[in-house]
Design an enzyme around this catalytic site. Sequence first.
Site, PDB file in Angstrom:
ATOM      1  CG  ASP A   1      -2.008   1.139   1.258  1.00 38.46           C
ATOM      2  OD1 ASP A   1      -3.125   1.070   1.164  1.00 38.46           O
ATOM      3  OD2 ASP A   1      -1.501   2.222   1.521  1.00 38.46           O
ATOM      4  CB  ILE A   2       0.871   4.357  -2.226  1.00 43.10           C
ATOM      5  CG1 ILE A   2       1.225   3.332  -3.502  1.00 43.10           C
ATOM      6  CG2 ILE A   2       1.737   5.445  -2.242  1.00 43.10           C
ATOM      7  CD1 ILE A   2       0.857   3.868  -4.762  1.00 43.10           C
TER       8      ILE A   2
ATOM      9  CD  GLU B   1      -3.746   3.699  -1.183  1.00 42.47           C
ATOM     10  OE1 GLU B   1      -4.746   2.720  -1.022  1.00 42.47           O
ATOM     11  OE2 GLU B   1      -3.105   3.906  -0.375  1.00 42.47           O
TER      12      GLU B   1
HETATM   13  P1  GH3 Z   1      -1.777   5.445   4.520  1.00 39.88           P
HETATM   14  O1  GH3 Z   1      -0.262   5.554   4.474  1.00 39.88           O
HETATM   15  O2  GH3 Z   1      -2.284   4.971   5.711  1.00 39.88           O
HETATM   16  O3  GH3 Z   1      -2.207   4.161   3.410  1.00 39.88           O
HETATM   17  O4  GH3 Z   1      -2.595   6.753   3.655  1.00 39.88           O
HETATM   18  P2  GH3 Z   1      -3.184   6.912   2.365  1.00 39.88           P
HETATM   19  O5  GH3 Z   1      -3.524   8.272   2.167  1.00 39.88           O
HETATM   20  O6  GH3 Z   1      -2.259   6.199   1.232  1.00 39.88           O
HETATM   21  O7  GH3 Z   1      -4.512   6.059   2.580  1.00 39.88           O
HETATM   22  P3  GH3 Z   1      -5.935   6.288   2.532  1.00 39.88           P
HETATM   23  O8  GH3 Z   1      -6.635   5.033   2.411  1.00 39.88           O
HETATM   24  O9  GH3 Z   1      -6.525   7.558   3.350  1.00 39.88           O
HETATM   25  O10 GH3 Z   1      -6.196   7.058   1.143  1.00 39.88           O
HETATM   26  C1  GH3 Z   1      -5.949   6.429  -0.183  1.00 39.88           C
HETATM   27  C2  GH3 Z   1      -5.706   7.282  -1.220  1.00 39.88           C
HETATM   28  O11 GH3 Z   1      -5.347   6.934  -2.466  1.00 39.88           O
HETATM   29  C3  GH3 Z   1      -7.024   7.949  -1.364  1.00 39.88           C
HETATM   30  C4  GH3 Z   1      -7.181   8.143  -3.009  1.00 39.88           C
HETATM   31  O12 GH3 Z   1      -7.182   9.466  -3.311  1.00 39.88           O
HETATM   32  C5  GH3 Z   1      -5.970   7.670  -3.685  1.00 39.88           C
HETATM   33  N1  GH3 Z   1      -6.331   6.729  -4.490  1.00 39.88           N
HETATM   34  C6  GH3 Z   1      -6.675   5.932  -4.716  1.00 39.88           C
HETATM   35  N2  GH3 Z   1      -7.190   5.165  -5.994  1.00 39.88           N
HETATM   36  C7  GH3 Z   1      -6.594   6.044  -6.903  1.00 39.88           C
HETATM   37  C8  GH3 Z   1      -6.298   6.328  -8.193  1.00 39.88           C
HETATM   38  O13 GH3 Z   1      -6.623   5.420  -9.138  1.00 39.88           O
HETATM   39  N3  GH3 Z   1      -5.825   7.476  -8.623  1.00 39.88           N
HETATM   40  C9  GH3 Z   1      -5.212   8.349  -7.616  1.00 39.88           C
HETATM   41  N4  GH3 Z   1      -4.592   9.605  -8.096  1.00 39.88           N
HETATM   42  N5  GH3 Z   1      -5.451   8.228  -6.671  1.00 39.88           N
HETATM   43  C10 GH3 Z   1      -5.970   7.044  -6.060  1.00 39.88           C
HETATM   44 MG    MG Z   2      -2.203   4.216   1.327  1.00 35.66          MG
HETATM   45 MG    MG Z   3      -4.994   1.769   1.003  1.00 36.05          MG
END
Ligand code: GH3
Ligand code: MG
Ligand code: MG
Length: 348
Positions: free
Chosen positions: A220-221, A263
């Site tokens: 996970d990013i 992500e």
């Molecule tokens: P954590 O270190 O705890 O994982 O924090 P986080 O911010 O990575 O985790 P969180 O689950 O709060 O947020 C995930 C984010 O990933 C929110 C969303 O905007 C982004 N995301 C998910 N799918 C995509 C995508 O296809 N494109 C982009 N640009 N962003 C994405």
């Molecule tokens: Mg994340």
């Molecule tokens: Mg996540």
Amino acid sequence: MKQEARKMESQALAYARKALLLMTERNVEPTPVNYSVWYHYVAGDIAALNKEIDKFLKTRTLNITDDVNIYLYNKYVVPPDHHEVKAVENTSQNAQTVLGEIMDIIDKFSGDTEHYNHQIDAHVTQLSQKITDPALKEMAKEIINRAVAIRDSGSALSSKLEESKKEVVHLKNSLEKVTNEANRDFLTEVANRKALEHKLEELTTQSRVNSSDLCMLMVDIDHFKNFNDKFGHQIGDEVLKKVGRALVDTVKGKDFVARYGGEEFAILLPNTTLASALVVGENIRKNVEETRLFRKDTGVFVDEITISVGVARFRPDQDSVAVFISRADNALYRSKIGGRNRVTPESF
Ligand code: GH3
Ligand code: MG
Ligand code: MG
């Protein structure tokens, strides 16, 4: 009820075929997005989409490029109807097998004319026994009937059979492409969630049968939400692509990289012990940390990207797929609360 479902399946196959033929005529590549647009066009279930395509066909002589298809897809088709996508995928997978068999039959037509009737009957019977899907049966019958009609007309037999064969080959290739692409994530081009589920079934079964090692990395990013907020979604998408590529580049051979969602990525490592999987996880973590994304617009590199990783080993004697995933997930969670940018094994 069952009959109704069959009718719908057969209808779906007819649409699929028509869409593919239309795409061929218009030189439209059979990518899933393009296919989806043309499938709906043929099905006529999105009136506004048909109106726009018809307008486009009337006023422009140019090809409908991938860009136009993507525009149409985003405007009218998204969010996709998952049931229908699944129906199309199943159909195309089965159709590939069947088309292979039809090819063999047509090949045999080109041989000894005296035994045609006898041969055809035998092959059709054989084929019918193999095809359980009524929609595919219909399609196979149609192609075979056409080949029989060509044979009966007696004129330029072999060249027409060649044509018929070419059509089948094309249809087969197109369906293959659609099926392959349907298993890939549109943005990152790694396997998608559905393909991951298939692979999990396959590998866990293998592990149960052979008592072989199987590990999973859940990736996970870190702080990706902040990243998106700071740089925008487009740069975020670029990062996702880059991370996907870094994962694929780090693993090898039979290892399987998929986008689990958002992500998050999952990586399956067959014939790999937990200790080795931790090493792979660490390599991946380092690789992503060292990957820098250059922004062409501002001429600077974006912030460092890091990932957290959880590692689990499949227990063939007691694990369900769901339990296996949840252990990798828990390990990932512990990487997060432990400070992120790290690799954590499952807890015992
Ligand atoms: P954590 O270190 O705890 O994982 O924090 P986080 O911010 O990575 O985790 P969180 O689950 O709060 O947020 C995930 C984010 O990933 C929110 C969303 O905007 C982004 N995301 C998910 N799918 C995509 C995508 O296809 N494109 C982009 N640009 N962003 C994405
Ligand atoms: Mg994340
Ligand atoms: Mg996540």
